[in-house]
Design an enzyme around this catalytic site. Structure first.
Site, mmCIF file in Angstrom:
data_model
loop_
_atom_site.group_PDB
_atom_site.id
_atom_site.type_symbol
_atom_site.label_atom_id
_atom_site.label_comp_id
_atom_site.label_asym_id
_atom_site.label_seq_id
_atom_site.Cartn_x
_atom_site.Cartn_y
_atom_site.Cartn_z
ATOM 1 N N GLY A 173 67.180 -10.713 71.782
ATOM 2 C CA GLY A 173 66.116 -10.377 72.736
ATOM 3 C C GLY A 173 64.744 -10.455 72.085
ATOM 4 N N ARG A 174 63.825 -9.692 72.649
ATOM 5 C CA ARG A 174 62.421 -9.769 72.219
ATOM 6 C C ARG A 174 62.240 -9.448 70.741
ATOM 7 N NH1 ARG A 174 61.736 -6.812 77.568
ATOM 8 N NH2 ARG A 174 62.772 -5.197 76.392
ATOM 9 N N VAL A 232 62.185 2.326 74.262
ATOM 10 C CA VAL A 232 62.682 1.137 74.955
ATOM 11 C C VAL A 232 64.146 1.353 75.347
ATOM 12 C CG1 VAL A 232 63.236 -0.079 72.792
ATOM 13 C CG2 VAL A 232 62.891 -1.394 74.859
ATOM 14 N N HIS A 253 64.815 6.202 61.100
ATOM 15 C CA HIS A 253 64.473 5.646 62.426
ATOM 16 C C HIS A 253 62.949 5.573 62.618
ATOM 17 C CE1 HIS A 253 66.206 5.130 66.719
ATOM 18 N NE2 HIS A 253 65.101 4.433 66.581
ATOM 19 N N ILE A 254 62.327 4.737 61.773
ATOM 20 C CA ILE A 254 60.866 4.630 61.827
ATOM 21 C C ILE A 254 60.399 3.256 62.318
ATOM 22 C CG2 ILE A 254 60.474 6.353 60.009
ATOM 23 C CD1 ILE A 254 59.927 3.886 58.115
ATOM 24 N N GLY A 255 61.321 2.501 62.928
ATOM 25 C CA GLY A 255 60.997 1.131 63.332
ATOM 26 C C GLY A 255 59.705 1.012 64.132
ATOM 27 N N SER A 256 59.488 1.921 65.066
ATOM 28 C CA SER A 256 58.294 1.820 65.922
ATOM 29 C C SER A 256 57.165 2.733 65.441
ATOM 30 C CB SER A 256 58.658 2.179 67.362
ATOM 31 O OG SER A 256 59.043 3.538 67.451
ATOM 32 N N ARG A 274 70.600 0.410 66.917
ATOM 33 C CA ARG A 274 71.210 1.716 67.126
ATOM 34 C C ARG A 274 72.333 1.903 66.115
ATOM 35 N NH1 ARG A 274 67.174 2.842 69.316
ATOM 36 N NH2 ARG A 274 66.849 3.230 71.520
HETATM 37 C C1 8YV Z 1 61.689 5.271 68.651
HETATM 38 C C2 8YV Z 1 63.434 3.552 69.663
HETATM 39 O O1 8YV Z 1 62.016 5.805 67.438
HETATM 40 O O2 8YV Z 1 62.145 3.070 71.569
HETATM 41 C C3 8YV Z 1 63.264 3.187 71.096
HETATM 42 O O3 8YV Z 1 64.292 3.014 71.799
HETATM 43 O O4 8YV Z 1 64.494 3.562 69.179
HETATM 44 C C4 8YV Z 1 62.255 3.895 68.766
HETATM 45 O O5 8YV Z 1 61.162 3.124 69.034
HETATM 46 C C5 8YV Z 1 61.926 6.236 69.712
HETATM 47 O O6 8YV Z 1 62.055 5.632 70.924
HETATM 48 C C6 8YV Z 1 60.879 7.289 69.914
HETATM 49 O O7 8YV Z 1 61.303 8.011 71.090
#
Ligand code: 8YV
Length: 345
Positions: A167-168, A80, A309-312, A260
């Site tokens: 935001g979202r 994103v 950084h495992i949010g997604s 971030r």
């Molecule tokens: C991912 C993120 O780790 O989408 C983003 O901007 O920070 C995270 O969802 C990453 O994008 C995977 O490329």
């Protein structure tokens, strides 16, 4: 006529890679098993490419765009965020940009609430005690492992969530907090737009809260029981959480950063945890990631949980992001619509 070349900078898994198995394109994909330097591989393989699919860790700058040459039509990032892409260079060169908003919103909101709960309930410290075999030395004691309760309770019936950026993902996080009995929400808005009490009243009604208010940063720091940092990266948000901000937070409050790393001054946050200006912190992102060593001040802090950084990182979400990134890539390469295209201003 030669077929357009597309470069896939990371392996996207067999299911998504199969979408690229088509007769009208030539695919060059990063051989993930190689030990080669990724940047060098990209610089030499991007030559003559029409489309490029990347991730957050892959910098798209003038050097890479020069190497690609004039035929590059699209950069598609599986993220994103797009601060790793020199958007103004893309604009100047007429290269389209695809990104993957929305799809990761729920996964990142889940991790945001998870971190708030984990830090508040000392899960990092408690699991280390069990893992290190120290449980027998920590017999039951009335206030062992006790931290502030996230949910509303008889002692603290007023619970305020603070959001830097609304935001979202922030709003999806707030939705999750409502069943925990949160009563109030404060947030900081985009500095270029004016505060709007009507909007705040509508938001309070939408979430079923007693109040939602857009406030200045220092008020947000003072009022929140948990602060979620969920604004985009970039110069305007650099170190928005600094020593001055942290000193104003409640000493029972938790700070969560799932946006971030550079939004939070890591040294100041480590000091805030160490000197108990705040209860603790949960961060999915850190300045300088992923080159973080075990000596990093935040990793040393017992009441700070650092995730890589495992949010997604759920299978469903990453699959969705990769699929969308491929659709954006193909749209750009074939001069067709891209489902989620960045709009240059
Ligand atoms: C991912 C993120 O780790 O989408 C983003 O901007 O920070 C995270 O969802 C990453 O994008 C995977 O490329």
């Amino acid at each position: 006529m030669s077929r357009p070349k597309v470069v896939i900078a990371r392996h996207l898994g067999a299911e998504v890679m199969a979408m690229l198995d088509r007769p009208d394109i030539d695919v060059v994909a990063w051989p993930s098993e190689t030990k080669a330097c990724h940047r060098k591989w990209l610089l030499s393989n991007v030559v003559g490419a029409t489309g490029l699919l990347i991730m957050l860790s892959d910098k798209v700058d003038a050097e890479l765009l020069d190497a690609a040459g004039a035929g590059l039509r699209v950069v598609s990032t599986m993220s994103v965020g797009y601060e790793h892409v020199d958007v103004s260079q893309l604009g100047k060169r007429g290269i389209r940009l695809g990104y993957t908003p929305d799809i990761l919103t729920e996964a990142v909101a889940d991790v945001s609430v998870m971190l708030a709960l984990m830090v508040g309930r000392d899960v990092g410290i408690a699991t280390a005690v069990v893992r290190n075999g120290e449980w027998p030395n920590n017999p039951w004691a009335p206030f062992a492992f006790c931290g502030p309760q996230l949910s509303a309770n008889s002692v603290n019936p007023i619970r305020t969530a603070g959001f830097i950026g609304f935001g979202r993902i922030a709003q999806a996080t707030l939705t999750r907090l409502v069943p925990f009995g949160f009563t109030h929400c404060v947030y900081t808005g985009n500095p270029s737009s004016a505060a709007d009490p009507t909007l705040d009243a509508a938001l309070a009604e939408k979430f079923g809260l007693r109040s939602v208010r857009r406030v200045a940063l220092d008020e947000l720091a003072r009022e929140s029981d948990v602060v979620f940092v969920l604004a985009p990266g970039g110069q305007s948000t650099f170190h928005v959480v600094n020593e001055a901000f942290l000193k104003q937070m409640k000493n029972s409050a938790v700070l969560v950063n799932t946006s971030r790393g550079p939004l939070v001054d890591s040294d100041a946050l480590a000091k805030a945890c160490r000197e108990r200006w705040i209860w603790g912190a949960g961060v999915d992102v850190v300045e300088g990631e992923p080159n973080i060593t075990v000596d990093h001040p935040l990793i040393k802090e017992p009441r700070c949980i650092v995730l890589p950084h495992i949010g997604s990182a759920t299978t469903e979400t990453r699959l969705g992001m990769a699929t969308l990134a491929v659709k954006n890539l193909l749209g750009g390469v074939l001069n067709e619509e891209m489902p989620t295209e960045y709009k240059f201003t």
